[in-house]
Scaffold this motif. Structure first.
Motif, PDB file in Angstrom:
ATOM      1  N   UNK A 162       0.825  -1.211   0.000  1.00 39.36           N
ATOM      2  CA  UNK A 162       0.000   0.000   0.000  1.00 39.36           C
ATOM      3  C   UNK A 162       0.859   1.262   0.000  1.00 39.36           C
ATOM      4  N   UNK A 163       1.996   1.240   0.668  1.00 40.03           N
ATOM      5  CA  UNK A 163       2.892   2.396   0.627  1.00 40.03           C
ATOM      6  C   UNK A 163       3.410   2.634  -0.784  1.00 40.03           C
TER       7      UNK A 163
ATOM      8  N   UNK B 219      -5.250 -10.145  -2.102  1.00 37.77           N
ATOM      9  CA  UNK B 219      -5.999 -10.035  -0.850  1.00 37.77           C
ATOM     10  C   UNK B 219      -7.349 -10.732  -0.886  1.00 37.77           C
ATOM     11  N   UNK B 220      -8.016 -10.691  -2.012  1.00 34.98           N
ATOM     12  CA  UNK B 220      -9.392 -11.182  -2.085  1.00 34.98           C
ATOM     13  C   UNK B 220      -9.544 -12.547  -2.752  1.00 34.98           C
TER      14      UNK B 220
ATOM     15  N   UNK C   1     -11.494  -8.170   3.703  1.00 36.09           N
ATOM     16  CA  UNK C   1     -12.571  -7.450   3.018  1.00 36.09           C
ATOM     17  C   UNK C   1     -12.642  -5.989   3.438  1.00 36.09           C
ATOM     18  N   UNK C   2     -12.614  -5.744   4.735  1.00 35.45           N
ATOM     19  CA  UNK C   2     -12.716  -4.362   5.215  1.00 35.45           C
ATOM     20  C   UNK C   2     -11.477  -3.559   4.848  1.00 35.45           C
ATOM     21  N   UNK C   3     -10.346  -4.200   4.911  1.00 36.62           N
ATOM     22  CA  UNK C   3      -9.109  -3.502   4.546  1.00 36.62           C
ATOM     23  C   UNK C   3      -9.151  -3.073   3.078  1.00 36.62           C
TER      24      UNK C   3
ATOM     25  N   UNK D 265      -8.963   0.607   1.502  1.00 36.61           N
ATOM     26  CA  UNK D 265      -7.887   0.852   0.548  1.00 36.61           C
ATOM     27  C   UNK D 265      -8.413   1.505  -0.731  1.00 36.61           C
ATOM     28  N   UNK D 266      -9.501   0.995  -1.263  1.00 35.03           N
ATOM     29  CA  UNK D 266     -10.075   1.551  -2.489  1.00 35.03           C
ATOM     30  C   UNK D 266     -10.606   2.965  -2.241  1.00 35.03           C
ATOM     31  N   UNK D 267     -11.137   3.190  -1.059  1.00 33.95           N
ATOM     32  CA  UNK D 267     -11.596   4.548  -0.714  1.00 33.95           C
ATOM     33  C   UNK D 267     -10.421   5.520  -0.674  1.00 33.95           C
ATOM     34  N   UNK D 268      -9.265   5.063  -0.204  1.00 36.79           N
ATOM     35  CA  UNK D 268      -8.065   5.901  -0.191  1.00 36.79           C
ATOM     36  C   UNK D 268      -7.650   6.277  -1.612  1.00 36.79           C
TER      37      UNK D 268
END
Length: 353
Positions: A249-250, A288-289, A299-301, A305-308
């Motif tokens: 993610x970084x 991840x999925x 799932x929540x992560x 992540x997509x919202x970010x």
């Protein structure tokens, strides 16, 4: 600061805990022609390794002081080692070869000749040279076999611009990676960027961001690099990848931020940056999925992540959100990675074509 560029090719070897592999890699650079060997520089970057890798490298420095040298530094990770190496190399072009990998010695000789020939015709002829490579699978138990998986690019020649590379992306795909790329040193330095340090997967930044600025690509379809795969401890294994989600993610957020400089990208550079960055994001979501056997765990992560991504770059979000929804649906169906790869991806290929 001006640097003497008396070599055609520098090879940066980031080194950490590679004692048992390093000799094979360093010996692979010893071509059997002194006129060619004198055009090569190998910089072993000791990234604070606690093992005997430096002693292995020192044997080569002692025997071939005009070819090999060691740069010692505190541990900072793979990206840090590349940054340090780029700062001191003398070659007009450079390639990164990891300490547990090696090159085809004969093809290295041919590559040096290729670079020299083109440089004689036109100084700094290429910003980027794309090459094929081979994945080398660990020896199968009970055999002496080391099977290869060829990663060949499908076009040769040049010059191509970034727009053409993006339009024919999968013809050049394997060359658009750390294992396939050779950069013009002056071009790379002119961008003024350094790689993220202290994390894995920064090779994506290395192979995506500079290419967005490049104006002259050449393709040379020889498989120079030999990439060792199959070790569960490697960063690309599922086990290791799932332990380093924050690293992914970084790097992804840094890649997205790089797009803020799109006004300075070359013709087609933004499209190439977009294609490669979105592909890396999709691979991460798939990890991840789909590849993760615990279908509920992330799932929540992934939602966060997509919202970010949406907050940083709505255009990138619009692209990756489509695949995110598909991955979510397949996740809830508990589709295995094996089924996904064997049946779902080929089905998508048929639908799209």
């Amino acid at each position: 600061m001006n640097r003497e560029t008396n070599k055609i090719l520098s090879i940066i070897v980031p080194t950490y805990n590679a004692e048992k592999f390093l000799d094979k890699g360093l010996s692979s650079f010893l071509v059997d022609d002194n006129s060619i060997l004198n055009e090569i520089e190998v910089v072993v970057v000791n990234d604070g390794t606690p093992d005997n890798s430096v002693a292995v490298a020192q044997k080569y420095v002692d025997r071939y002081p005009n070819v090999y040298r060691i740069l010692n530094k505190k541990n900072g990770g793979h990206g840090s080692a590349i940054n340090a190496g780029v700062g001191i190399i003398n070659g007009r072009y450079f390639k990164v070869v990891d300490a547990d990998d090696w090159v085809d010695t004969q093809i290295l000789k041919e590559t040096v000749c290729y670079l020299k020939q083109h440089e004689q015709q036109k100084e700094n002829f290429a910003d980027v040279v794309l090459m094929s490579y081979k994945s080398y699978v660990l020896q199968r138990e009970g055999t002496n076999q080391y099977p290869y998986d060829d990663k060949f690019i499908k076009q040769n020649g040049g010059p191509y611009d970034a727009e053409y590379i993006n339009e024919h992306l999968y013809d050049f795909w394997w060359g658009l990676s750390l294992h396939g790329v050779i950069y013009n040193t002056g071009f790379y330095r002119s961008i003024g960027r350094t790689l993220i340090e202290g994390v894995f997967y920064e090779d994506q930044e290395f192979s995506i961001v500079p290419m967005a600025y490049a104006r002259r690509f050449y393709a040379y379809d020889k498989p120079l690099y030999e990439y060792r795969v199959g070790d569960v401890n490697q960063s690309v294994s599922i086990e290791s990848s799932l332990k380093r989600l924050d690293h992914y993610e970084k790097v992804i957020m840094r890649l997205i931020d790089a797009g803020n400089d799109a006004a300075n990208f070359s013709k087609g550079g933004k499209a190439l940056w977009f294609s490669k960055t979105s592909k890396f994001i999709n691979d991460y979501m798939q990890l991840c999925l789909i590849r993760n056997s615990d279908k509920r765990q992330l799932r929540e992560r992934m939602k966060h992540f997509v919202e970010q991504i949406n907050d940083k770059n709505p255009e990138m979000y619009d692209c990756v959100n489509k695949n995110y929804r598909v991955f979510c649906a397949l996740n809830k169906l508990h589709m295995s990675d094996n089924i996904y790869r064997r049946f779902f991806i080929p089905l998508l290929h048929v639908i799209r074509h």
